[in-house]
Design an enzyme around this catalytic site. Structure first.
Site, short mmCIF file in Angstrom:
data_model
loop_
_atom_site.label_atom_id
_atom_site.label_comp_id
_atom_site.label_asym_id
_atom_site.label_seq_id
_atom_site.Cartn_x
_atom_site.Cartn_y
_atom_site.Cartn_z
N CYS A 1 110.42 -7.14 120.19
CA CYS A 1 111.18 -6.76 121.06
C CYS A 1 110.72 -6.80 122.61
O CYS A 1 110.66 -5.84 123.57
CB CYS A 1 111.75 -5.33 121.14
SG CYS A 1 112.44 -5.23 119.56
N LYS B 1 108.38 8.23 116.49
CA LYS B 1 106.85 7.42 116.80
C LYS B 1 105.95 8.53 116.53
O LYS B 1 104.58 8.20 116.93
CB LYS B 1 107.05 6.74 118.05
CG LYS B 1 108.33 5.73 117.92
CD LYS B 1 107.67 4.50 118.45
CE LYS B 1 108.90 3.66 118.62
NZ LYS B 1 108.87 2.09 118.21
N1 PMP Z 1 109.72 1.57 124.38
C1 PMP Z 1 108.70 1.09 123.78
C2 PMP Z 1 107.23 0.91 124.56
C3 PMP Z 1 108.68 1.03 122.36
O1 PMP Z 1 107.74 0.64 121.63
C4 PMP Z 1 109.95 1.31 121.75
C5 PMP Z 1 110.36 1.36 120.24
N2 PMP Z 1 109.62 0.04 119.57
C6 PMP Z 1 111.02 1.84 122.45
C7 PMP Z 1 110.81 1.79 123.87
C8 PMP Z 1 112.45 2.07 121.87
O2 PMP Z 1 112.44 3.20 121.06
P1 PMP Z 1 113.62 3.64 120.16
O3 PMP Z 1 113.73 2.49 119.39
O4 PMP Z 1 112.94 4.73 119.24
O5 PMP Z 1 114.70 3.90 121.07
#
Ligand code: PMP
Length: 409
Positions: free
Chosen positions: A364, A225
């Site tokens: 999510c 990210k």
């Molecule tokens: N926390 C937040 C706030 C996120 O936006 C995300 C990714 N969308 C995650 C955790 C999880 O990250 P990762 O998929 O890279 O493990």
């Protein structure tokens, strides 16, 4: 209003020149994954071509180079987030893995304790706590947002009490894009004897984050990210907590000595990094940090805020757009909205047909969707390579969405 140019040359990011569905790509899905500059790819390539081996295992020259590359990046990450020592930086596969390691490895939670989250948590910072709460017979409690979708001081004080053992919150929600008053959460949590876990996945890439200022006990984020590759996450912790944290994985590279019936573990950080870790990805994260630091996190934050402000203003001119939060205060470059009369998935497909990539769905964050009474929403998220002309394309794209759905002449 003057046009907002990109903060960096778009040519640093060749993928941004792709033609998608016969249109120049407009990439507005940065909260999901960011694109990689050539500098990051080049650094990874150099590592693979000249330094690649299994870091920290063998004693030969290549193994030493790989180990040095790994440890140099650990130092870069330490410096980037203001941690006191590099033993406090643990490399994992993702923010998700880091959060699972904390929830399962923090052994102080007992029957009747309370774990406090925010209703807008990403499932990565919710499901591990839900499981541990069930296992330990602890209670999962949620802080809610006010009508402006902000977390208030009253709510913080009401929910975090002397029964709270853990407060686990996202610094910035991946849907709403607001920074929460994290210092107030930290102060309240510590006054009440709880630890603070900060999911900084959406803040570390977009603004200056200093773990000492936040007073986080644990903090996590993901490389993909912030211009880095997928497959690399970071777990930061205060030393006293990390020393007590149970590893999520057991295996090679984390032990002093193993006997048939017992084990003595190595010191930090190795104790929490079982198995062969993704050093080429980690090197990529280091290069991404160099790139971000060259631009400056304050400039990146200001740029994104300006783009988000411009996007909100233009979206407000469309009577059929419902914004999820229109306040500009504490906003990073994430804007969520719905188009009246059209499901977010249809909006996403019709924009995609015009070469415009946004994220649609529940992001999510089911409990947040439920709380806001929306089945899904659209999210445009910006980064340093976006400009106001990307927002203009989005706005024209949304007008086209309404026409395709025959809601507009
Ligand atoms: N926390 C937040 C706030 C996120 O936006 C995300 C990714 N969308 C995650 C955790 C999880 O990250 P990762 O998929 O890279 O493990």
């Amino acid at each position: 209003q003057l046009a907002l140019e990109t903060l960096v040359p778009k040519t640093d990011f060749p993928i941004l020149g792709e033609i998608i569905n016969e249109q120049a790509l407009v990439y507005l899905d940065n909260a999901a994954t960011t694109q990689r500059p050539l500098a990051v790819l080049e650094k990874t390539r150099t590592y693979v071509l000249h330094q690649y081996s299994n870091a920290g295992r063998s004693g030969h020259v290549l193994a030493e180079r790989a180990y040095e590359a790994l440890e140099n990046t650990r130092e870069k990450v330490r410096d980037f987030i203001g941690a006191a020592s590099k033993e406090q930086i643990i490399f994992t596969r993702s923010a998700t893995e880091s959060l699972n390691m904390i929830a399962t490895g923090y052994t102080q939670i007992e029957d009747g304790d309370e774990i406090v989250l925010l209703v807008s948590e990403h499932h990565a910072n919710l499901l591990p706590w839900q499981r541990i709460a069930k296992l330990k017979k602890a209670h999962l409690k949620y802080m809610y947002l006010n009508d402006a979708l902000k977390l208030t001081e009253e709510e913080i004080e009401k929910k975090i009490t002397n029964k709270t053992k853990v407060v686990a919150v996202a610094h910035v929600s991946n849907v709403l894009g607001y920074k929460i008053p994290i210092e107030k959460v930290a102060k309240r949590a510590h006054e009440q004897g709880a630890i603070l876990v900060v999911d900084a996945t959406q803040s570390v890439p977009h603004c200056k984050v200093d773990v000492k200022e936040l007073d986080a006990d644990f903090m996590v984020f993901s490389a993909h990210k912030m211009l880095g590759p997928t497959g690399v996450g970071v777990l930061y912790g205060k030393l006293n907590h990390l020393e007590k944290l149970e590893p999520l994985l057991l295996g090679g590279g984390m032990v002093e000595y193993v006997e048939e019936q017992s084990v003595s573990f190595s010191d930090l950080p190795s104790r929490l990094e079982a198995g062969t870790i993704n050093v080429e990805g980690i090197v990529g994260l280091g290069a991404a940090i160099d790139y971000l630091k060259d631009i400056g996190m304050d400039r990146i934050e200001a740029h994104e805020q300006a783009i988000a402000a411009y996007a909100i203003k233009r979206l407000q001119d469309l009577p059929y757009i419902q914004l999820l939060g229109d306040s500009l205060e504490d906003k990073v470059g994430v804007v969520a909205f719905n188009v009246e009369g059209i499901h977010a998935h249809d909006v996403g497909s019709i924009l995609d047909a015009q070469g415009i990539a946004i994220r649609v769905g529940h992001h999510c964050a089911h409990p947040l969707m439920h709380y806001l009474h929306v089945p899904a929403c659209c999210r445009a998220s910006f980064y340093l390579y976006n400009s106001s002309s990307d927002v203009d394309r989005l706005i024209e794209g949304l007008k086209e969405v309404r026409r395709v759905m025959r809601l507009e002449p």
